[in-house]
Write an enzyme that holds these catalytic residues in place. Sequence first.
Site, short mmCIF file in Angstrom:
data_model
loop_
_atom_site.label_atom_id
_atom_site.label_comp_id
_atom_site.label_asym_id
_atom_site.label_seq_id
_atom_site.Cartn_x
_atom_site.Cartn_y
_atom_site.Cartn_z
CD GLU A 201 -25.88 18.35 28.25
OE1 GLU A 201 -26.64 17.36 28.25
OE2 GLU A 201 -25.11 18.61 29.19
CD GLU A 389 -26.84 21.90 31.82
OE1 GLU A 389 -26.53 20.80 32.33
OE2 GLU A 389 -27.64 22.03 30.89
C1 BG6 Z 1 -27.23 18.01 31.40
C2 BG6 Z 1 -28.58 18.48 31.02
O1 BG6 Z 1 -27.06 16.84 30.70
O2 BG6 Z 1 -26.95 17.63 32.71
C3 BG6 Z 1 -29.52 18.74 32.17
O3 BG6 Z 1 -28.53 19.58 30.16
C4 BG6 Z 1 -29.26 17.73 33.28
O4 BG6 Z 1 -30.82 18.70 31.66
C5 BG6 Z 1 -27.84 17.92 33.77
O5 BG6 Z 1 -30.18 17.79 34.31
C6 BG6 Z 1 -27.45 17.07 34.96
O6 BG6 Z 1 -27.72 15.73 34.72
P1 BG6 Z 1 -28.62 14.87 35.72
O7 BG6 Z 1 -28.75 13.57 35.07
O8 BG6 Z 1 -27.86 14.82 36.99
O9 BG6 Z 1 -29.89 15.60 35.84
#
Ligand code: BG6
Length: 490
Positions: A201, A389
Amino acid sequence: MSLPKDFLWGGATAAHQFEGGYLEDGKGLCSGDVVTSGDGRNGIQRRVTYTLPDGEYGSQFVFPYQDLPQDTKLSCHEDEFYPTHEASDFYHHYKEDIALMAEMGFKCYRMSINWARILPHGDDEIPNEKGLEFYDRVFDECLKYHIEPVVTLLHFETPVSLINRYGAWIDRRCVDAFVKYCEFVMKRYQHKVKYWMTFNEINNMEILPLYAGGLLKNDDQSKATATYHQFIASAKVVKMAHEINPEMKVGMMIAYTAAYALTCHPRDELKLMKDNQIRHFYCDVQCRGHYPQYKLKEYQRNGIHLPVLEGDQQILKEGTVDYIGLSYYSSSCVSGDEKQETTSGNMTTSIINPYLKTSEWGWLVDPVGLRIALNQLYERYELPLFIVENGLGAIDHMENGQIHDTYRIEYLKEHIYEMKKAIEEDGVDLMGYTPWGCIDVISAGTGEMRKRYGFVYVDKDDSGNGTMKRYKKDSFYWYQKVIQSNGEEI
Ligand code: BG6
């Protein structure tokens, strides 16, 4: 039509949120290790902790972020709780965890190497053999089950020593340190790892400069400089990887969202155009090999200077990426009218979209937005995409060892449906799909454990109590079928 036979189904984690073992076997501190836990349901409240020159200890929110006091050194403090220190303890559970991934039928596993496990100070001359051996064991275990490792080289884990000595990515020396670290790991693992990504990111530099760049400052000049250095570093690493082993593929990684204008008022559309430029800038440089005009004009207007050295243009040109990795959790909505009500999202906020529901953490749920996002990126760059993701952070309840997470299945099912449409109907070239936190990890945004994404439940609470035992959720069995049928049965 069905999905390609070699489609990479899997799951994703990051070292600092999953591994634990934070100082074990010679590992140094990384930026993720000096951030406390927060109570994120009403806003992100994680704090970074530091020591002032007079020895006094202090802390400050990571979002919204302000410049830290002069000559601050990031450090841990004994009175604080740092959830990353133990995380889900993959460091000691990796065999069991990879076996669970194999049982689900994973074709790949996206993870990050923690730079400070290899080079404890970030720029050591000799790598830490114990750290290298750990990842050897992890990759070997994956390959035993024919799981392809997909490695992020930096996922919010800049070594603290680099931050404290020279402000990390603000300084060109960080480029050299990163390239050296990448050379060590790419040479070592070139026959075990084919797919790499440079910066997780990368566009988080906009709002989370501590996470993305280890920055102690939040001003536009510092962020532009650090971003510039990351572009140079990424380009150098792409070129180097191809030289080490032409089989290796190196991607960039962006937090992406389909953005909508709240109305068709030209003011809202203009806002949308600007909003898209903020995101596309990172892809434009890494996929096209040069800065776009809209960004250069913006820098000129705001008096921002880039630390350009001779030969840099060539470096950017020669180091364009092989593919684009993206995280997608929700869409966002923008308006030229700043008085609109907002809701939170992945490290950001959006105007409330009346057509969409939100998760327990206020993130807009929009599966169709995923199809739109994939099309936008593919049309613009014509490079293979990889959803690295996606997922729903939710509170799970365990009863008699069972977790009935129908809400998670529902979320993923709808997103996979739209992902398939993007491939089958729109012709998007998609390499794979790795839902976030496939085995529960701690939240990056809030430091909570109860914000769970996994197919596997890790018995641990927000204060770090629990047995660490792993339990298969209902989604575990559902995802197993999805993979087995290569996405036919969802
Ligand atoms: C992304 C990141 O921003 O979202 C992860 O690459 C992160 O590291 C994921 O965990 C989900 O966000 P959160 O805040 O729910 O953990």
